[in-house]
Design an enzyme around this catalytic site. Structure first.
Site, PDB file in Angstrom:
ATOM      1  N   HIS A 150       0.822  -1.211   0.000  1.00 32.30           N
ATOM      2  CA  HIS A 150       0.000   0.000   0.000  1.00 32.30           C
ATOM      3  C   HIS A 150       0.858   1.265   0.000  1.00 32.30           C
ATOM      4  O   HIS A 150       0.475   2.300   0.545  1.00 32.30           O
ATOM      5  CB  HIS A 150      -0.965   0.024   1.190  1.00 32.30           C
ATOM      6  CG  HIS A 150      -1.973  -1.079   1.173  1.00 32.30           C
ATOM      7  ND1 HIS A 150      -3.130  -1.017   0.430  1.00 32.30           N
ATOM      8  CD2 HIS A 150      -1.992  -2.291   1.780  1.00 32.30           C
ATOM      9  CE1 HIS A 150      -3.833  -2.136   0.605  1.00 32.30           C
ATOM     10  NE2 HIS A 150      -3.150  -2.925   1.409  1.00 32.30           N
ATOM     11  N   ASN A 173     -10.214  -3.032   2.028  1.00 28.18           N
ATOM     12  CA  ASN A 173      -9.882  -3.002   0.610  1.00 28.18           C
ATOM     13  C   ASN A 173     -11.126  -2.727  -0.222  1.00 28.18           C
ATOM     14  O   ASN A 173     -12.241  -2.681   0.310  1.00 28.18           O
ATOM     15  CB  ASN A 173      -9.270  -4.350   0.174  1.00 28.18           C
ATOM     16  CG  ASN A 173      -7.896  -4.592   0.757  1.00 28.18           C
ATOM     17  OD1 ASN A 173      -7.123  -3.659   0.979  1.00 28.18           O
ATOM     18  ND2 ASN A 173      -7.579  -5.850   1.026  1.00 28.18           N
ATOM     19  N   TYR A 231       0.409  -4.173  11.771  1.00 29.58           N
ATOM     20  CA  TYR A 231       0.332  -2.758  11.407  1.00 29.58           C
ATOM     21  C   TYR A 231       1.105  -1.877  12.390  1.00 29.58           C
ATOM     22  O   TYR A 231       1.881  -1.012  11.994  1.00 29.58           O
ATOM     23  CB  TYR A 231      -1.132  -2.313  11.323  1.00 29.58           C
ATOM     24  CG  TYR A 231      -1.803  -2.716  10.033  1.00 29.58           C
ATOM     25  CD1 TYR A 231      -2.197  -1.770   9.097  1.00 29.58           C
ATOM     26  CD2 TYR A 231      -2.039  -4.054   9.735  1.00 29.58           C
ATOM     27  CE1 TYR A 231      -2.809  -2.137   7.906  1.00 29.58           C
ATOM     28  CE2 TYR A 231      -2.643  -4.428   8.551  1.00 29.58           C
ATOM     29  CZ  TYR A 231      -3.032  -3.470   7.643  1.00 29.58           C
ATOM     30  OH  TYR A 231      -3.634  -3.836   6.464  1.00 29.58           O
TER      31      TYR A 231
END
Length: 802
Positions: A170, A243, A457
């Site tokens: 990303h 997404n 993350y």
């Protein structure tokens, strides 16, 4: 510090003792007329108010774990015990005044860190004004540069370190600010802050991205798109990180590094960039049949959206909603665009990537600047644990959807993006999303892929943004107050007041203390079932082994045009694969999805004899509840029927009729479109009727495939000029090939003839996407309707005839 009263001998020992930092007075009573001793006395009283840890007994037992109480706390007599220093009252322009009790000034709006240099002199980062920004300091005008030039060194050093590590996936993204508005209270489902009342506004920042490409890659690659939204709620940050496709390639986080390594440029030569059309990706997914469902989505038109504003978003995983009573529901999150789901065709996407690799980024920015704000509705698919257990698929499997025919999507609010960032790096690049960022009322399911994301993350942000304090970067800071005992670390911004950095404590009155179940986040307890009481294992549930049923559901739910595009996408991607065995393996897998699809792809790859169907991990999968779901087609969501932000090229050249071109321009602009006069050059165009007209784009700098529609002007001389220009004729052929609407005025019919374009379809019916002005005055409105349909695939052929 005030002078001691020499006559107050009884108080002197306490006051003197209060001035030491390595021990304190044994008795502070009676010394309350002096700040230092007052602080000691009030600290003593505060600590004495908490003679033991009253919360300790509640740390044990299952029932206590379900309903933890608030932490113990005591209120100080003054603000002195909580202070770091008695000198905090000595304010300056830099230190400022002490904050009001309980305030963390670092969580206020971004206004506190915005900078505007209008009318200001250039300075160094230390605020020193720079007299000369053109020359380095040298020994004479031709002499060597001097090491003492601190201005040059600061400027170059900062430049050398401007780039931070990009996201591993990303990396290529675009973002914007906006708000989420709740349609009504959802207290029966969740206590989450954004949904507590109708009309409640929650600020958001959204970022859209490609997955595989690097930061400088193209926007229009065939790829999954990230759809991440940061909610700045009044109870903390909630990051809904998803997404534009509701399913993923893998079922367990253990396989995520393998997937990313496979789809990224191959390590021996670092090619191809931002593409899945290469051996390592297809080698991996052809050996991972659970990827098949997502491959159907990836090979569909959803992988090449027309705009970020015209793509759906999904939370991908199954989450939990929790209400005030502790009742739990499972939920799937959906974002549905107001402007419909529209896509590019492959030929168009490839051409756009060369003409404007920033196509989607530019589109998002221009829509917001023009006031055509992108908007989505947030939908919930809500079902109980019992309903989820009865489905023919496992709700914890990220490669599966919950068909809308089983669980309808209920709209609960809308998101509007109405403000572009001030600075791309400070906001869009530094924004840090994390699946683990949830608020009370939102909780996690046992999805094994989600579990890995919860960790991954935050771990990534620590590396990418320079340490554990990435939450203090302004774009990441919550609006809700932040109070905890975390300290120090790289790039720490917050200056914590006081001496306490642990819990429990009495020196800070127990603060900050735990919120308890009534106000704080409590993980929902899992029901104890027989299978969950077994020993821990590395395994998947049986239903995870059904890898093809939903892939078939997706393909069978597409329109014939979309099915043709999927077959063409597989054909193209696999044609880029060098190893024949991988191509054949993938065709063998497609036989389990749809036999005609496999045959079509095999024919396109020159495979004469179909390989045997790949053995299934689950030979007898459960009978699916739904075998065809129209909502899975992009055509099911045309949008609001407007042409807002659609870009239309009106071709112009010397000798056209200017007034009719201007009239069409005005009519399209009034409908919300963005019409542009495109000519052989920018600037004034001499028209046949003497009307002043200027081209604001040229055939060279704005190719035809960047537009959503085309208007061909009247005027014989101008049409002759356009017919002589190859770039102008490219506009006509590209618009036709990409199934876009074309409006033909008067003499411009000759351009269709020259391009060998018929106004009729092969079946003899009129092409609804070609609007010929018949002089009745209705052509423009007919063209508007054709433009609202976005594309007219009835004219498509494979391969293209033009």
């Amino acid at each position: 510090m005030p002078k001691l009263d020499p006559t107050s001998k009884s108080k002197a020992p306490a006051k003197a003792g209060a001035r030491n930092t390595d021990s304190g007075p044994s008795n502070v009573v009676g010394a309350n007329d002096d700040p230092a001793s007052m602080k000691m006395a009030h600290t003593q009283a505060l600590a004495a108010a908490m003679p033991f840890n009253a919360t300790k007994a509640s740390e044990h037992g299952f029932d206590q774990g379900l309903n933890p109480p608030p932490g113990s706390s005591a209120t100080p007599e003054s603000n002195l015990p909580g202070g770091s220093t008695l000198t905090e009252k000595n304010a300056s322009e830099k230190t400022g005044e002490p904050p009001p009790p309980g305030v963390n000034a670092g969580t206020r709006s971004l206004e506190r860190v915005r900078s505007d240099a209008t009318g200001q002199m250039l300075t160094t980062n230390q605020g020193v004004r720079i007299a000369d920004n053109q020359n380095s300091l040298k020994l004479g005008v031709r002499g060597p540069a001097l090491l003492e030039d601190f201005i040059l060194r600061e400027k170059i050093t900062h430049f050398d370190h401007e780039r931070i590590p990009e996201r591993i996936v990303h990396a290529r993204g675009s973002g914007a600010h906006g708000y989420f508005e709740s349609y009504g209270p959802l207290s029966h489902l969740t206590k989450a802050a954004p949904f507590k009342e109708g009309g409640k506004i929650t600020p958001v920042f959204a970022r859209f991205s490609t997955v595989a490409g690097e930061r400088g890659s193209k926007d229009t690659a065939r790829d999954v798109r990230g759809f991440a939204v940061k909610f700045y709620t009044d109870e903390g940050i909630w990051d809904l990180v998803g997404n534009n496709m509701p399913v993923f390639f893998i079922q367990d986080a253990m396989k995520f590094p393998d997937l990313v390594h496979a789809v990224k440029p191959e390590p021996h030569h670092a090619m191809p960039q931002a593409a899945s059309a290469h051996d390592t990706f297809w080698d991996f997914v052809s050996l991972m049949p659970e990827s098949t469902h997502t491959l159907m989505w990836l090979m569909s038109d959803r992988a090449i959206p027309r705009s970020f504003a015209t793509m759906q978003g999904f939370g991908v995983h199954t989450y939990k909603l929790v209400n005030d009573a502790g009742e739990v529901s499972f939920v799937k999150f959906h974002w549905e665009p107001k402007f419909g789901t529209h896509s590019l065709v492959w030929d168009e996407a490839v051409k756009i990537s060369g003409a404007d690799p920033d196509y989607h980024r530019r589109d998002l920015w221009e829509r917001i600047e023009a006031g055509a704000f992108p908007e989505w509705e947030l939908g919930f698919q809500v079902f109980s644990e019992e309903e989820g257990a009865a489905f023919s698929f496992d709700i914890l499997d990220a490669t599966k959807i919950v068909p809308e025919e089983l669980v309808p999507v209920q709209k609960v609010g809308r998101m509007v993006l109405n403000r572009n960032p001030d600075n791309f790096f400070a906001e869009t690049e530094q924004v840090a999303f994390c699946v683990a960022h949830v608020v009370p009322g939102i909780d996690f399911s046992n999805d094994p892929l989600l579990a890995g994301r919860i960790h991954s993350y935050a771990d990534t942000q620590i590396s990418r943004l320079g340490g554990p304090n990435f939450h203090e970067i302004p774009i990441n800071a919550p609006l809700a107050p932040v109070h905890n005992n975390q300290r120090d670390g790289m790039h720490r911004q917050s200056i914590a007041r006081g001496r306490v950095s642990y819990e429990p404590n009495s020196l800070g009155g127990g603060c900050p203390f735990q919120a308890g179940a009534a106000h704080g986040f409590v993980t929902v307890p899992e029901k104890l079932q027989a299978k969950e009481e077994q020993a821990k294992v590395r395994a998947k549930p049986e239903k995870f082994a059904d890898h093809y049923t939903q892939a078939t559901l997706f393909f069978d739910s597409q329109t014939p045009v979309e099915q043709a595009h999927i077959a063409a996408a597989f054909r193209f991607e696999l044609s880029k694969v060098q190893v024949p065995a991988i191509r054949e393996r993938m065709v063998s897998s497609l036989r389990n999805v749809c036999e005609p699809l496999a045959k079509r792809v095999a024919a396109g790859l020159g495979i004469k004899t179909l390989p045997d169907a790949m053995p299934k991990a689950l030979e007898q999968p459960p009978t699916p509840e739904v075998t065809k779901s129209p909502t899975l087609s992009l055509k099911a969501r045309p949008g609001d029927g407007s042409i807002t932000a659609r870009k239309v090229a009106i071709l112009v050249a010397p000798g056209i009729v200017g007034q009719t071109a201007l009239d069409v321009h005005a009519a399209l602009f009034a409908e919300g479109a963005v019409p542009r006069f495109v000519g052989p050059h920018i600037g004034a165009i001499e028209t046949a009727d003497g009307v002043a007209l200027e081209a604001d784009a040229s055939f060279e700098n704005e190719p035809g495939f960047l537009f959503d529609g085309l208007v061909l002007p009247d005027g014989a001389d101008g049409v002759d000029e356009l017919a002589s220009l190859g770039q102008a004729m490219d506009f006509v052929t590209d618009q036709y090939r990409h199934a876009k609407p074309i409006m033909v005025m008067g003499a411009a019919a000759m351009l269709l003839d020259q391009a060998d374009i018929s106004v009729d379809l092969p079946n003899g019916q009129a092409d609804p996407g070609i609007v010929v002005d018949d002089g009745t005055g209705t052509a423009t409105q007919t063209f508007v309707k054709a433009l609202a349909a976005h594309r007219h695939p009835e004219r498509e052929t494979d391969p293209p005839v033009l």
